[in-house]
Structures are given as structure tokens and as C-alpha cells.
Design an enzyme around this catalytic site. Structure first.
Site, mmCIF file in Angstrom:
data_model
loop_
_atom_site.group_PDB
_atom_site.id
_atom_site.type_symbol
_atom_site.label_atom_id
_atom_site.label_comp_id
_atom_site.label_asym_id
_atom_site.label_seq_id
_atom_site.Cartn_x
_atom_site.Cartn_y
_atom_site.Cartn_z
ATOM 1 N N GLU A 36 0.889 -1.111 0.079
ATOM 2 C CA GLU A 36 -0.241 0.062 -0.368
ATOM 3 C C GLU A 36 0.913 1.586 -0.421
ATOM 4 O O GLU A 36 1.034 2.255 -0.560
ATOM 5 C CB GLU A 36 -0.842 0.000 1.090
ATOM 6 C CG GLU A 36 -2.143 -0.202 0.882
ATOM 7 C CD GLU A 36 -3.330 -1.027 2.403
ATOM 8 O OE1 GLU A 36 -3.615 0.450 2.773
ATOM 9 O OE2 GLU A 36 -2.597 -1.539 2.939
ATOM 10 N N ASP A 38 3.948 1.555 -1.281
ATOM 11 C CA ASP A 38 4.743 1.901 -2.195
ATOM 12 C C ASP A 38 3.469 2.356 -3.947
ATOM 13 O O ASP A 38 3.644 2.992 -4.320
ATOM 14 C CB ASP A 38 5.131 0.428 -2.940
ATOM 15 C CG ASP A 38 6.129 0.091 -2.491
ATOM 16 O OD1 ASP A 38 7.388 0.503 -1.567
ATOM 17 O OD2 ASP A 38 6.799 -1.165 -2.443
ATOM 18 N N GLU A 113 24.146 8.106 28.766
ATOM 19 C CA GLU A 113 23.157 7.383 26.894
ATOM 20 C C GLU A 113 24.645 6.200 26.853
ATOM 21 O O GLU A 113 25.826 6.548 26.842
ATOM 22 C CB GLU A 113 23.184 8.589 25.987
ATOM 23 C CG GLU A 113 23.260 10.442 25.874
ATOM 24 C CD GLU A 113 22.528 10.997 25.621
ATOM 25 O OE1 GLU A 113 23.344 10.467 24.542
ATOM 26 O OE2 GLU A 113 21.955 11.742 25.976
ATOM 27 N N LYS A 115 27.032 5.348 23.667
ATOM 28 C CA LYS A 115 27.976 5.488 22.317
ATOM 29 C C LYS A 115 27.864 5.074 21.563
ATOM 30 O O LYS A 115 28.842 3.794 21.339
ATOM 31 C CB LYS A 115 29.272 6.044 23.126
ATOM 32 C CG LYS A 115 29.886 6.939 22.545
ATOM 33 C CD LYS A 115 31.309 6.707 22.988
ATOM 34 C CE LYS A 115 32.109 8.087 22.809
ATOM 35 N NZ LYS A 115 32.595 7.473 20.778
ATOM 36 N N ASP A 117 28.931 4.265 18.062
ATOM 37 C CA ASP A 117 30.275 3.808 16.863
ATOM 38 C C ASP A 117 29.331 3.578 15.735
ATOM 39 O O ASP A 117 29.552 3.094 14.927
ATOM 40 C CB ASP A 117 30.695 2.261 17.325
ATOM 41 C CG ASP A 117 31.691 2.493 16.669
ATOM 42 O OD1 ASP A 117 32.445 3.393 16.877
ATOM 43 O OD2 ASP A 117 32.420 0.937 16.898
ATOM 44 N N ARG A 136 31.589 15.353 10.495
ATOM 45 C CA ARG A 136 31.681 16.247 11.584
ATOM 46 C C ARG A 136 33.137 17.121 10.891
ATOM 47 O O ARG A 136 33.905 17.747 11.038
ATOM 48 C CB ARG A 136 32.759 14.961 12.752
ATOM 49 C CG ARG A 136 33.537 16.058 13.261
ATOM 50 C CD ARG A 136 33.794 15.740 14.671
ATOM 51 N NE ARG A 136 34.235 14.061 14.820
ATOM 52 C CZ ARG A 136 34.179 14.566 16.467
ATOM 53 N NH1 ARG A 136 34.644 15.895 16.716
ATOM 54 N NH2 ARG A 136 35.080 13.314 17.083
ATOM 55 N N LYS A 287 26.798 13.144 30.967
ATOM 56 C CA LYS A 287 25.929 14.558 30.670
ATOM 57 C C LYS A 287 25.845 15.155 31.441
ATOM 58 O O LYS A 287 25.162 14.513 32.220
ATOM 59 C CB LYS A 287 25.777 14.416 28.973
ATOM 60 C CG LYS A 287 25.712 14.255 27.895
ATOM 61 C CD LYS A 287 25.027 13.981 26.826
ATOM 62 C CE LYS A 287 25.648 13.744 25.555
ATOM 63 N NZ LYS A 287 24.894 13.618 24.255
ATOM 64 N N LYS A 311 34.436 4.411 28.423
ATOM 65 C CA LYS A 311 35.219 3.274 26.473
ATOM 66 C C LYS A 311 34.746 2.720 27.769
ATOM 67 O O LYS A 311 35.262 1.992 28.149
ATOM 68 C CB LYS A 311 36.489 4.013 25.984
ATOM 69 C CG LYS A 311 36.187 5.583 25.413
ATOM 70 C CD LYS A 311 35.473 5.698 24.174
ATOM 71 C CE LYS A 311 36.509 4.620 23.459
ATOM 72 N NZ LYS A 311 36.133 5.991 21.482
HETATM 73 S S1 IVH Z 1 27.301 14.101 22.437
HETATM 74 C C1 IVH Z 1 29.664 18.136 22.416
HETATM 75 N N1 IVH Z 1 26.236 11.441 22.501
HETATM 76 O O1 IVH Z 1 31.057 9.949 20.366
HETATM 77 C C2 IVH Z 1 29.273 16.830 22.443
HETATM 78 N N2 IVH Z 1 28.213 11.813 20.866
HETATM 79 O O2 IVH Z 1 33.690 11.370 20.856
HETATM 80 C C3 IVH Z 1 28.550 16.406 21.767
HETATM 81 N N3 IVH Z 1 28.415 9.992 19.480
HETATM 82 O O3 IVH Z 1 31.748 13.134 18.397
HETATM 83 C C4 IVH Z 1 28.553 14.954 21.330
HETATM 84 N N4 IVH Z 1 26.939 8.596 21.247
HETATM 85 O O4 IVH Z 1 30.246 11.288 17.167
HETATM 86 C C5 IVH Z 1 27.098 12.584 21.832
HETATM 87 N N5 IVH Z 1 24.914 9.749 22.895
HETATM 88 C C6 IVH Z 1 26.069 10.354 22.225
HETATM 89 C C7 IVH Z 1 26.768 9.863 21.363
HETATM 90 C C8 IVH Z 1 27.828 10.873 20.607
HETATM 91 C C9 IVH Z 1 28.309 8.488 19.958
HETATM 92 C C10 IVH Z 1 29.762 10.231 18.906
HETATM 93 C C11 IVH Z 1 29.943 11.576 18.593
HETATM 94 C C12 IVH Z 1 31.144 12.618 19.143
HETATM 95 C C13 IVH Z 1 32.264 11.374 19.852
HETATM 96 C C14 IVH Z 1 32.925 12.043 20.760
#
Ligand code: IVH
Length: 684
Positions: A36, A38, A113, A115, A117, A136, A287, A311
Site C-alpha cells: 500500500e 508503494d 546515554e 555511545k 559507534d 564532522r 552529560k 569507553k
Molecule cells: S554528544 C559536544 N552523545 O562520540 C558533544 N556523542 O568522541 C557532542 N557519540 O563526536 C557529542 N554517541 O560522534 C554524544 N550519545 C552520544 C554519542 C556521541 C556517540 C560520538 C559523537 C562524538 C563522539 C565523541
């Protein structure tokens, strides 16, 4: 249907399709069958074709609307795209918390949060419509990949609800593990090389020229940061909820933590829990929640003080070492490679690992048949970090490093103080020859993008080029119709590659155009050991021509600032070989620049004897460009401020400690404009 009706129907269809799209890709809930969907999309396409004046840039038909991009436009980020400082231990997280609390004098709430990859992306929306997506890059400028990003269904083309006039949001583009495995299976079947891991696969895909191919790859995106100020929220957590309301995909795996214990609980849960995710994460981001407190903490030159990344330790698995093979690199360096019984590691199948050099093999005492521990580091190729000696069989034989080159059987040499073995047969060893050719055509060298690794291999295999000077003797008829069969890694599927008219024509054109390459790049392109881009530029600017360099003695060379004995010796030895002089002569005859052109020779010694420390982020140049200019004009770059520093060249977000030190030592602090003025010749 009249125009009015068409307009209305187009708008209705866009709304409907956007809604279904959002439900499916962001909310993971299906509200319509594929068929649908499509059907409605086709109807919309037909109407837009009939009434192109009503085509909207946020229409779902525009996801793959973009034309292939030859090269991505570089754009400046409105807000610098910084990275996060990494931590690896609990203590470092405790220190971070203490630092924050000390600076702010209050208890803090954190948001934790995952991270992701993947590849960082900055999205701009104007009047609710996606207007620009930028990678970036160096944090100051990135590539405009908007057309490719538009193909990612979980990224809204149009925002929902009450959106602001302008907003920038950042997140991570990634490929799911399932999508990655499927893509690799398809690639293998069609004779293409596998991607090493989901991150490479996502970043490679994002940089593809054709959005149609990007659209066929399973990319996804989580959003996690809104740099635009003045919006209607006061905490990061509210910001995430706001992003969700605007229609972005925001992870549910987020926690608001009132204290460090809760932060560690989140970390520990996900260190185990990440195994069950369908995408790769490499840590946790912590954060400070309050935006006001974030502001009070501020930034260092590279990263915010209000956030860190914790990490995870690299995952380690055990498998068997089946064989050690040896690879010969462009410079003749030999790299031992461990061939392993395939094993799952961090979501991908690992079959090979690096063993680096003879010392590492010896210190690990690793032997064929051993059970070995393999770990994924930051590099693409995982490494062997240990041997499970309990499982070693009694008849295992210590590994002895090869003594002959596996490619050309020349006895290997190992210079004193160097870890690597080398094959000295520079001009007769196939991978070295091909490597030199590849280096020569590279972007930072002669920049011949109509040639690439595969094409070089083909030209070499057909005996058409044996060194870089042969390239300029190639004719259109030499290369038209050349063929090669490429076997895929599984050794079963094959693919035929052949040079068609267009390819042959482009190769000749590319070679012709490269004759305009300035001398410093030509010097770099020759691939002389230790003569990197900066050194080549320095030498070319100091000696002005190849003839002068050929005449120069080691003593003359080391006179040049920052040219040490290792570089000087390497150059003199290289230029002493008749076969190299012949290459230079032939390149010169073909029309390549072997001297600085009057028009390029704007370099001068204006900055001679001056030492600079460059710090922060600049308006019109990247930090590397500024450093290049300092080199070019005879100045010296250093990284730390001392009494000897002549100027501190300060950009935005320069660290307060550096500023304080410069002030204490009374070193002049200049900005980008002051610097550019310094190197601009006075009008006469
Ligand atoms: S916050 C000013 N949140 O990790 C800070 N970054 O080494 C903005 N990344 O450049 C980044 N998960 O590409 C943020 N939950 C997350 C993330 C995250 C992955 C990456 C992002 C950043 C790098 C930092």
C-alpha cells in the site's frame, strides 16, 4: 484532476506517507503494508511529475532525488563539532564528577546515554525542512552529505509539531549489525570486498557519490544533542524529549542519574547489555543535565567540560591460530598477519589479526596451532593480545620470522633500532611498486582520481607501468579494453573488470591534468621514505627546484628548519641512485613541474625565527591550514607555550590554562586576522 485538486492530493499524500514513514522507521510500528505504501508513493510520484510546481523538498519522493555528487562541498559548522574526552576507568569517572562539582559547587544530575559507534552528523532544519547535513570533518568544517542523508528513512525531511524557524541537531549515523551482515553477504556474492566493520561501512556509505546506492544500504540514525541555543528547554533530558517530539529517533536507552552510583549502574548494565543490541556501541556518554550548568562549565579546545565518554574495555575472545602469512607494504615493510579460525567478536566475524612485527611474535611466543586471545582495538584489524599456553600442544614449534621476501624472494633486512623487517628490492618487488604508484596518484600527491588501486593493479599486471614515470607514456590505445578477473575473498565468485572508452579517456585526461601539480606535491608524490607532505613542502620551498635538491649535501639539507638527519640521509640516498634520477628526468620530459613556479613562490621567510603555538578553532582556516601557512612562511610550530614562543595564535575555545600561561610569560596573543595580516605582503 485540476491543478487545485492535484495540489491538495499531493499535500495529503505527503502527509500520509510521512506519517507512515515515521511510524515505521522511528516508532518501529507498521501502520500500512509495504504494498500500500508503494502504491501511494507511486501515485504521488505521478502527480508530482504531472504538476512539478507542487513538488516539495520534504516529499518522500525526494529521498533519492539527488544527483550523484562528484565531490562533497566543504561547509563550515555553525557550532564547532567537538568530540568527547575519553575515560577508561571508574576512577576517571569519579574524577570527572569531582571536577564538575568543584567548579559548580553543587550536586549534579547526569544523563547517561549509549555511545553509538558510527559517524557523527549535524542536521540543519529551516522552517522545519531538512536543509543541510554535514559530517564532522575536522570539527570546524565538514562535508555536505545532504543528498545521501535524505535517503535515511529515520531522519525526518520535515519536522513534526511545533518546530522552531531554525534548528541544528546532532547525532550518529550507523548501520545495524543485521544490515551490515546482509550487505557484506551481498558484496561477497557480487565479487566486492567485505566491509571491515559496521562503522566503516556506515562512513563509506555516507561518502558515496550516488544517493541511489546509499538508499539501498541500511543506515539509521540516533539523535543526541541540540547545539542551537534559545529553545524551549532547560535540561539536556528535556532537549532529548523535545527532539523526539519533533520526529527524531531518540534512544529509549537513556537514564537520568541523580548520583554516581546510578551512573555506574547504567555503565555496568550496558557493558553486558550491549551484546543484545543490534548495533555497536563502544561506551557510555555521561552529560551534565542542566544546560545552565553546562554553560558554566564550558569547553576546552577539543571537548565540552560537561560531558565525558566512558569507553568499554575491548572485548576479548579465544580462537586458534591456523597460519601466519606475511604482507609486504608500499615501503617494503613486512607485516605478519595471523590467520585465525573464524570467531565472532563485537558483532563481526574475525578471521585475521595483526601480529605487527618479529618482536611482538617473540614476546607473545605465539605459535601455529596455539589458542590465542584476540581483541578489537581502535584499528580495523583486531590484534592478538595473548596465548592460552595451557592449551598448547607438546609438539608445537616456536615461530621463526621469514628471512626472504614472500613476494620477490629477496633476503629481508632489519635496520638497527627498527622493529620492522624490510624488503630492500624497492624497484623490483610487486607490492612495493604498486604501492608507490598508488601513493603517487593519491589525493595529497598528484591527485589523479581517474586512477585507483584496482586500475593501477591492472596496468601493472599487464606490464604497462613499472614505475611512476611510465604512467605518462600510456596512450589511449594501450589501455582501452584491458581486462582483469577479480576473485572475491571466498575464492568462488569472480568479477570481470575491463577498461571501456570512457574509463580510458578519463585516465589519459587525469594524467594530463596532473602535469599542473605544483612541485612540492610532485616531490611528495615520489614516495621517498620520511619525506611526508610537510617535509616535501619545506624542502621544495627552501631549495626551489629538484636540481638544487639533487646537488644538496646532507649538511645543506639539515640547515633547513625541522629537517633532521634521518630525513636528509633518506633523501640523499634516494637521489644518489641512477634509476631514481632517470625517473625524475622522464617525469620532467613528460612536463611535470620540477621547480617552484614563480606564481606559487609566494612563500617567504617572513616568519623566519618565529615560533607559534596554535590553539582553538578558527574562522576561515582549519588549524592544520594555519600550521601549513606558518611552515610555508618559514615559521615554526610547537605545541606547548614556553619562554621561546613568539606568538600564541588563539582561536575560539582556546583552553584557559594555555591563555593564562601565555599571559604569565608575557607572550603576545594574536588572532587569525592578525596572523593573516602578518603574512600578507605589504602593498607597495
Ligand atoms: S554528544 C559536544 N552523545 O562520540 C558533544 N556523542 O568522541 C557532542 N557519540 O563526536 C557529542 N554517541 O560522534 C554524544 N550519545 C552520544 C554519542 C556521541 C556517540 C560520538 C559523537 C562524538 C563522539 C565523541
Amino acid at each position: 484532476m485540476n491543478r487545485e485538486e492535484a495540489k491538495k492530493r499531493i499535500q495529503d499524500l505527503i502527509k500520509k506517507l510521512q506519517e507512515h514513514n515515521y511510524n515505521y522507521y522511528v516508532k518501529s510500528a507498521s501502520t500500512i503494508s509495504d504494498q500500500e505504501f508503494d502504491f501511494l508513493l507511486k501515485e504521488l510520484e505521478a502527480l508530482e511529475d504531472g504538476f512539478p510546481e507542487f513538488r516539495q523538498s520534504d516529499s518522500p519522493t525526494q529521498r533519492v532525488g539527488g544527483e550523484p555528487t562528484k565531490s562533497f562541498k566543504t561547509v563550515r559548522h555553525t557550532y564547532p563539532m567537538l568530540s568527547l574526552s575519553n575515560t577508561y576507568t571508574e576512577q576517571e569517572v569519579i574524577d570527572f564528577d569531582e571536577r564538575c562539582r568543584k567548579l559548580l559547587g553543587s550536586d549534579l544530575e547526569y544523563v547517561c546515554e549509549l555511545k553509538y559507534d558510527g559517524v557523527a552528523i549535524g542536521l540543519r532544519y529551516e522552517d522545519g525542512v531538512l536543509s543541510q547535513a554535514v559530517t564532522r570533518g575536522d570539527g570546524v568544517e565538514g562535508d555536505d552529505v545532504t543528498n545521501n542523508v535524505k535517503t535515511i528513512h529515520s531522519i525526518p525531511l520535515k519536522l513534526r509539531g511545533d518546530y522552531p524557524e531554525e534548528i541544528e541537531i546532532r547525532g550518529e549515523i550507523f548501520m545495524s549489525l543485521k544490515g551490515f551482515e546482509k550487505l557484506n553477504e551481498e558484496r561477497l556474492a557480487s565479487g566486492e570486498a567485505r566491509f571491515a566493520n559496521p562503522r566503516n561501512s556506515a562512513s563509506g556509505t555516507l561518502k558515496m557519490q550516488d544517493p541511489k546506492i546509499v538508499a539501498s544500504r541500511p543506515l539509521d540514525c540516533y539523535l543526541y544533542f541540540i547545539p542551537s541555543p534559545g529553545l524551549n528547554f532547560t535540561t539536556h533530558y528535556e532537549g532529548l524529549m523535545y527532539a523526539h517530539q519533533l520526529g527524531f529517533k531518540v534512544s529509549k536507552n537513556v537514564a537520568l542519574c541523580k548520583n554516581l552510583d546510578q551512573v555506574f549502574e547504567f555503565i555496568n548494565d550496558w557493558d553486558v547489555g550491549r551484546q543484545s543490541l543490534d548495533y555497536e556501541i563502544d561506551g557510555i556518554v555521561i552529560k551534565v543535565n542542566s544546560l545552565q550548568l553546562q554553560k558554566n562549565l564550558g569547553f576546552t579546545a577539543k571537548s565540552p567540560r560537561w560531558a565525558i565518554a566512558y569507553k568499554f574495555k575491548a572485548e576479548k575472545v579465544e580462537t586458534f591460530l591456523e597460519e601466519i602469512t606475511y604482507q609486504v607494504g608500499r615501503t617494503g615493510a613486512i607485516t605478519p598477519v595471523a590467520n585465525l579460525s573464524p570467531v565472532q567478536l563485537g558483532g563481526t566475524t574475525v578471521k585475521r589479526a595483526s601480529l605487527h612485527n618479529a618482536d611482538i611474535i617473540e614476546s607473545l611466543d605465539v605459535r601455529i596451532g596455539d589458542a590465542v586471545y584476540v581483541e578489537k582495538g581502535g584499528e580495523i584489524i583486531p590484534k592478538i593480545v595473548g596465548v592460552n599456553k595451557a592449551k598448547r600442544s607438546d609438539d608445537s614449534i616456536p615461530t621463526s620470522f621469514i628471512s626472504l621476501c614472500p613476494e620477490c624472494a629477496t633476503p629481508l633486512i632489519r635496520k638497527e633500532g627498527e622493529a620492522a623487517h624490510f624488503c630492500p628490492n624497492e624497484s623490483g618487488c610487486p607490492p612495493q611498486i604498486k604501492g608507490k604508484l598508488e601513493h603517487f596518484i593519491g589525493r595529497k600527491a598528484m591527485n589523479i582520481d581517474s586512477l585507483g588501486e584496482g586500475k593501477i593493479e591492472m596496468l601493472y599486471d599487464h606490464g604497462l607501468v613499472k614505475n611512476v614515470s611510465d604512467l605518462y607514456n600510456l596512450s589511449y590505445s594501450d589501455i582501452l579494453g584491458l581486462e582483469k578477473t577479480i576473485k572475491s575473498q571466498d575464492g568462488i565468485t569472480e568479477k570481470k573488470l575491463s577498461f571501456q572508452e570512457k574509463t580510458a579517456e578519463n585516465i589519459i585526461k587525469g594524467l594530463e591534468a596532473s602535469k599542473n601539480t605544483p612541485f612540492p606535491k610532485v616531490l611528495f608524490a615520489l614516495g621517498i621514505r620520511h619525506i611526508g607532505e610537510t617535509v616535501a613542502r619545506k624542502l621544495a620551498n627552501s631549495f626551489k627546484s629538484m636540481d638544487k635538491l639533487v646537488e644538496a649535501s646532507i649538511d645543506d639539507l639539515v640547515e633547513v628548519d625541522e629537517i633532521g638527519i634521518k630525513i636528509a640521509e633518506s633523501l640523499v640516498v634516494w637521489l644518489d641512485k641512477p634509476e631514481h634520477i632517470e625517473i625524475i628526468d622522464r617525469l620532467r620530459e613528460s612536463g611535470l613541474h620540477m621547480e617552484i613556479q614563480a606564481s606559487e613562490d609566494q612563500s617567504s621567510d617572513i616568519l623566519q625565527g618565529k615560533t607559534f603555538v596554535v590553539s582553538g578553532i578558527f574562522q576561515t582556516h582549519s588549524r592544520d591550514e594555519i600550521k601549513g601557512l606558518i611552515d610555508q612562511y618559514g615559521g615554526k610550530n610547537t605545541s606547548s607555550i614556553s619562554k621561546k614562543t613568539s606568538f600564541v595564535l588563539a582561536g575560539e575555545n582556546m583552553g584557559p590554562a594555555k591563555l593564562a600561561k601565555a599571559e604569565k610569560l608575557g607572550i603576545p596573543i594574536i588572532n587569525e586576522d592578525d596572523f593573516l595580516e602578518m603574512i600578507t605582503p605589504e602593498a607597495s
